[in-house]
Write a protein that holds these residues in place. Structure first.
Motif, PDB file in Angstrom:
ATOM      1  N   ARG A 260       0.814  -1.216   0.000  1.00 44.87           N
ATOM      2  CA  ARG A 260       0.000   0.000   0.000  1.00 44.87           C
ATOM      3  C   ARG A 260       0.848   1.266   0.000  1.00 44.87           C
ATOM      4  NH1 ARG A 260      -0.681  -2.422   4.787  1.00 44.87           N
ATOM      5  NH2 ARG A 260       0.489  -1.522   6.535  1.00 44.87           N
ATOM      6  N   SER A 323      -8.875 -12.916  -6.615  1.00 39.67           N
ATOM      7  CA  SER A 323      -8.598 -11.595  -7.191  1.00 39.67           C
ATOM      8  C   SER A 323      -8.777 -10.500  -6.142  1.00 39.67           C
ATOM      9  CB  SER A 323      -9.488 -11.348  -8.403  1.00 39.67           C
ATOM     10  OG  SER A 323     -10.831 -11.306  -7.991  1.00 39.67           O
ATOM     11  N   VAL A 324      -9.697 -10.713  -5.196  1.00 39.47           N
ATOM     12  CA  VAL A 324      -9.865  -9.727  -4.113  1.00 39.47           C
ATOM     13  C   VAL A 324      -8.599  -9.675  -3.273  1.00 39.47           C
ATOM     14  CG1 VAL A 324     -11.113  -9.225  -1.997  1.00 39.47           C
ATOM     15  CG2 VAL A 324     -12.348  -9.959  -4.014  1.00 39.47           C
ATOM     16  N   ASP A 327      -5.752  -8.104  -5.667  1.00 35.37           N
ATOM     17  CA  ASP A 327      -5.932  -6.721  -6.116  1.00 35.37           C
ATOM     18  C   ASP A 327      -6.175  -5.762  -4.965  1.00 35.37           C
ATOM     19  OD1 ASP A 327      -5.622  -7.667  -8.626  1.00 35.37           O
ATOM     20  OD2 ASP A 327      -7.770  -7.815  -9.053  1.00 35.37           O
ATOM     21  N   LYS A 328      -7.012  -6.183  -4.015  1.00 34.79           N
ATOM     22  CA  LYS A 328      -7.397  -5.241  -2.962  1.00 34.79           C
ATOM     23  C   LYS A 328      -6.410  -5.285  -1.796  1.00 34.79           C
ATOM     24  CE  LYS A 328     -10.977  -3.734  -5.031  1.00 34.79           C
ATOM     25  NZ  LYS A 328     -11.917  -4.737  -5.536  1.00 34.79           N
ATOM     26  N   ILE A 329      -6.142  -6.481  -1.305  1.00 31.66           N
ATOM     27  CA  ILE A 329      -5.328  -6.572  -0.092  1.00 31.66           C
ATOM     28  C   ILE A 329      -3.851  -6.370  -0.398  1.00 31.66           C
ATOM     29  CG2 ILE A 329      -4.618  -8.127   1.773  1.00 31.66           C
ATOM     30  CD1 ILE A 329      -7.455  -9.273   1.664  1.00 31.66           C
ATOM     31  N   SER A 331      -2.707  -4.949  -3.179  1.00 24.64           N
ATOM     32  CA  SER A 331      -2.586  -3.849  -4.155  1.00 24.64           C
ATOM     33  C   SER A 331      -1.893  -4.290  -5.443  1.00 24.64           C
ATOM     34  CB  SER A 331      -1.818  -2.670  -3.567  1.00 24.64           C
ATOM     35  OG  SER A 331      -2.302  -2.329  -2.311  1.00 24.64           O
ATOM     36  N   GLY A 388      -0.533  -9.393   3.981  1.00 24.92           N
ATOM     37  CA  GLY A 388      -1.948  -9.656   3.750  1.00 24.92           C
ATOM     38  C   GLY A 388      -2.536 -10.778   4.579  1.00 24.92           C
ATOM     39  N   GLU A 391      -5.875  -9.734   6.851  1.00 21.93           N
ATOM     40  CA  GLU A 391      -6.969  -9.266   6.000  1.00 21.93           C
ATOM     41  C   GLU A 391      -7.517 -10.375   5.120  1.00 21.93           C
ATOM     42  OE1 GLU A 391      -3.925  -6.761   5.155  1.00 21.93           O
ATOM     43  OE2 GLU A 391      -5.079  -4.888   5.121  1.00 21.93           O
ATOM     44  N   SER A 392      -6.652 -11.341   4.772  1.00 23.51           N
ATOM     45  CA  SER A 392      -7.106 -12.440   3.927  1.00 23.51           C
ATOM     46  C   SER A 392      -8.219 -13.229   4.605  1.00 23.51           C
ATOM     47  CB  SER A 392      -5.952 -13.393   3.607  1.00 23.51           C
ATOM     48  OG  SER A 392      -5.031 -12.756   2.774  1.00 23.51           O
ATOM     49  N   ALA A 395     -11.416 -11.502   3.979  1.00 23.06           N
ATOM     50  CA  ALA A 395     -11.854 -11.601   2.594  1.00 23.06           C
ATOM     51  C   ALA A 395     -12.424 -12.981   2.299  1.00 23.06           C
ATOM     52  CB  ALA A 395     -10.680 -11.295   1.655  1.00 23.06           C
TER      53      ALA A 395
END
Lengths: 538, 325
Positions: A260, A323-324, A327-329, A331, A388, A391-392, A395
């Motif tokens: 990030r 992909s979440v 891409d999100k966690i 970046s 990650g 956070e994973s 998700a």
């Protein structure tokens, strides 16, 4: 120049700038070709905390990363994990139970003494016979050795118990030490002030545990000349502090940059390189117990372990949206995983590719396995260990909610997580594994546990698959090469059809560097060294 | 004689405190997890490797026996060898001590006079704009989380302006067997931001304490007498008010200083300032019990010693305390 001198008083900084300009000018006048930047000290902020100066004590990246500059190995692994000559120029197997290593002539240790076969014998002997637990991190690598001999100073013959085709790979992890005048050098001596003597591109200067490691160029190095006259490693474990040190120019290079922060670093002119790590982060099931901890119906009644049914494992894999995660966690600094190394590395399958989530089919599959109303699981994982990780869990919980499986994520510090996982307190958990080759990961994660042969160290899910064990053993009996890689890929394809594990992603190693550094050669093992740091050339 | 029994009482209290602390610390670390997973590489070690390492570290013994062995070693002056660094725990602690000492001392040398001064002025000029500014700012400074304050100092002092380095100790010099940053110009340069981060909340705390003390003292008869006598305000404040309000201030300085020695973890982590607080938190995370126990013992001893010092100071400051003992 301005960046590096900002923190000095103004007058001093002006003087220094002047002196540097004068130096550059005179260098230009006499026509010296050397890049000006390389004449300075390189400063690196690293997350790898060096814990001991004994290179054979513990097999931890935290130690190996920095010590690999002082000590060398017989064999290296290049960026594609292929074996390349190091202190050994060549190696061959004259028979099924023998390996012959030809050593590099003309190599000298930092104290000036020549490197010979005797030092290799000493290093093997020290690991096998001198170091006592808990300092036996490398013993497993040399477990197949029967005897070692040296017919001449530049040849080492190793006799093995049975066929050990991956012995050269093992030697890509073993640091060679210099035989002292008598006896063995103890870990305490090395930590307590004895100067570490290796053959590496940089010599040891000083170490302060948890703070700094200072290295000086080894001008007598046998290989490509190290470019930096001196290197200062600063051990900075807090990612924010590493990023700040890089931003302000306090250091020239920093490793393990959080994804990030990459965008804002780039805006400040910091250059960033990354590579997919030779490791995998995954979800692992307890597939053996009749009831698994934390697994209930939605109303809280204890039920039988659903993960014994391959259909449930398959459904959960189908319902995992990688992909979440990527891409999100992460970046974008991660690669969705369908196997154990990033696709393309040796031993990986071409046909295993990350699937896009298919919630309808997954839901039907869970229903057909006897759970039409879904169930509840406690998903455990470490926090702050892998990029990650915490956070994973969240998700995955969101993804699985779409097929009626409700997840309660439980994140714990790594040491707590490890203790509980080993005690069998979890039914499903997030984990990570790396290795110098893909079969190291397969051995640890999926082979049936066999303490004698060192298999299944991370197989806390007690997954047992005799057919896969046979395929894996067969592949590992082959010599390093395409045939072995193909056999490993086939074994991986075979076992992944049973979905004993859900691979999530391969995170990327990210380094950032300032104006003194031209480029950084990324390596999937992710160690941070001065040799990989190429100075800017003008 | 009275002094002797006082000292004896203090000492036995301190020993009791150490004993209780050691049991709690020991059992606490044990309850968190098994340190052996941080010693071996969990990704490659076999069950047998783990078992052998556990035996080698003595972790296979029942907890009470491990504790007795530990106490026996401590009485012999040995806290054991760090599981992680393979260095004697006390040596590791001593090597981190200069960093913490210099940081805490500099921070307190800034905070104590500045806080007291601001508090005196604010209390003397109650209700004025200056007082309101000092009061509001101190509330603000006290309610800042220390990690945020540290980050903002880095952002303002290092990243945006480039005036100060963002972290680390800079050049250190060898002095009295330790490595000190205060001994070099570069080191002092590195010290400024982290010392500020530690000092700012303390300035606020001390200023509020001094202010309320001053307001209270001003209403007392001796202050009124001083004013009636026509003494200049500065003399009243420094010679009469200050000694009268000093006891709580010295107490809080002592306590806060102890806190800085032990628990400056946040500031030490963010500024990569390798001190005792960071050592403690790292060791707890890695379950490095010998180091945790050595550090906790040091902290307890430091607190006991500081409290004793504060009491001694009370006697110096307050003639009533002196007379009663």
């Amino acid at each position: 120049m301005t960046l590096t001198t900002r923190r000095r008083p103004l007058l001093l900084s002006m003087l220094l700038t002047l002196a540097a300009q004068a130096g550059a000018l005179s260098a230009l006048l006499v026509g010296m070709a050397g890049p000006a930047a390389a004449q300075e000290e390189l400063r690196i902020a690293t997350s790898y905390k060096l814990m001991t100066l004994d290179p054979q004590y513990a097999n931890l990246n935290e130690n190996n990363s920095l010590l690999s500059q002082i000590y060398e190995r017989l064999i290296y692994q290049d960026e594609h994990l292929a074996l390349t000559p190091g202190l050994a120029v060549s190696w061959r197997a004259p028979s099924d139970t023998q390996w012959e290593f030809k050593l590099r002539p003309g190599v000298r240790f930092h104290d000036g003494s020549p490197f010979t076969a005797d030092d290799v014998i000493y290093s093997i002997d020290r690991i096998r016979n001198f170091l006592k637990p808990p300092g036996e991190g490398f013993r497993e690598y040399l477990s197949g050795i029967k005897s070692v001999s040296a017919p001449d100073p530049l040849t080492v013959i190793i006799d093995t118990e049975g066929n050990v085709p991956d012995l050269p790979l093992s030697f890509s992890s073993i640091f060679v030490m210099h035989r002292p005048a008598q006896g063995f050098q103890s870990t305490e001596e090395l930590n307590g002030g004895a100067v570490p003597i290796g053959t590496g591109p940089y010599r040891f200067d000083s170490w302060s545990s948890g703070e700094t490691l200072k290295l000086i160029r080894n001008d007598g190095y046998w290989g490509r000349m190290p470019t930096w006259p001196a290197v200062l490693f600063r051990i900075i474990e807090s990612p924010a502090a590493r990023v700040a040190a890089l931003t302000t120019g306090d250091v020239d290079l920093a490793d393990s940059i959080p994804a990030r922060d990459v965008q804002s670093l780039k805006q400040r002119g910091v250059k960033v390189e990354s590579i997919g790590a030779a490791r995998v982060n995954f979800l692992q099931f307890d597939v053996a117990s009749d009831t698994a901890p934390g697994i209930t119906t939605k109303s809280g009644e204890v039920i039988g372990n659903p993960f014994k049914d391959p259909r449930v494992r398959r459904a959960l894999a189908m319902a995992t949206d990688r992909s979440v995660l990527v891409d999100k966690i992460l970046s974008g600094y991660g690669t969705p995983a369908a196997q154990f190394f990033p696709n393309g590395l040796p031993g990986t399958s071409r046909t295993l590719n990350p699937e896009t989530p298919d919630y309808e089919t997954a839901k039907a599959l869970v229903a057909s396995a006897g759970y039409p109303d879904g169930f509840r699981v406690v998903l455990a994982g470490p926090v702050g260990r892998y990029p990650g990780d915490g956070e994973s869990l969240q998700a995955v919980a969101q993804s699985w909610a779409r097929i009626g499986v409700s997840v309660e994520p439980v994140a714990a510090p790594f040491s707590v997580f490890n203790t509980k996982r080993a005690a069998g307190d979890y039914g499903i958990w997030y984990g990570g594994c790396s290795g110098e080759a893909v079969d190291v990961i397969l051995d640890a994660l999926l082979a049936s546990p066999d303490p004698k042969r060192g298999l299944g160290a991370l197989n806390f899910g007690h997954y047992r698959n005799a057919a896969f064990d046979t395929m894996l053993a067969k592949a590992e009996s082959l010599q390093d090469g395409l045939e072995r890689d193909a056999a490993l890929a086939t074994a991986t394809e075979f076992v992944m059809a049973d979905q004993p594990i859900i691979p999530l992603y391969h995170f990327h190693h990210i380094v950032g560097f300032g104006p003194k550094v031209g480029s950084y050669v990324m390596h999937p093992r992710g160690w941070t060294t001065a040799m990989q740091t190429i100075p800017v050339t003008e | 004689m009275a002094l002797f029994s006082l000292a004896l009482g203090r000492l036995s209290q301190a020993l009791l405190l150490l004993a209780v602390m050691s049991v709690i610390g020991f059992a606490g670390i044990h309850a968190v997890g098994n340190p052996v997973f941080n010693v071996v590489n969990i990704e490659t070690a076999t069950a047998e490797d783990i078992r052998r390492a556990t035996v080698a570290l003595g972790l296979d013994q029942p907890l009470w026996r491990q504790y007795l062995v530990f106490i026996g070693n401590v009485i012999g002056g040995n806290f054991g060898t760090s599981y992680i660094y393979h260095l004697p725990a006390s040596e590791l602690l001593l090597s981190k001590l200069p960093a913490t000492l210099e940081l805490a001392c500099v921070a307190m040398l800034v905070a104590a006079p500045l806080g007291t001064g601001l508090g005196l002025v604010a209390g003397w000029r109650t209700g004025t704009l200056l007082d309101r500014i000092i009061l509001r700012t101190s509330v603000f400074a006290l309610s800042l989380p220390s990690f945020w304050l540290a980050m903002m100092l880095i952002l303002g002092g290092a990243v945006l302006t480039g005036w100060f380095p963002s972290g680390g100790r800079g050049t250190t010099a060898d002095l009295l067997g330790g490595q000190w940053s205060v001994a070099t110009a570069d080191g002092i340069w590195h010290l400024i931001l982290p010392a500020l981060a530690l000092a700012i909340p303390n300035i606020a705390l001390i200023a509020r304490l001094a202010r309320s003390g001053t307001i209270e003292a001003q209403g007392l008869e001796f202050s009124r007498f001083c004013r009636a006598k026509g003494l200049p305000a500065r003399r009243i404040l420094l010679r009469h008010t200050l000694p009268n309000i000093a006891v709580p201030i010295v107490t809080i300085i002592g306590l806060q200083f102890g806190g800085m020695l032990a628990f400056a973890v946040v500031v030490e982590s963010i500024f990569a300032w390798p001190g005792v607080g960071k050592l403690l938190i790292d060791s707890i995370q890695l379950l490095d019990r010998p180091v945790v126990m050595a550090t906790l013992t040091f902290i307890s001893v430091a607190f006991v010693a500081l409290n004793a010092l504060v009491d001694l100071f009370h006697a110096v400051l307050d003639p009533r305390v002196r007379l009663s003992t």
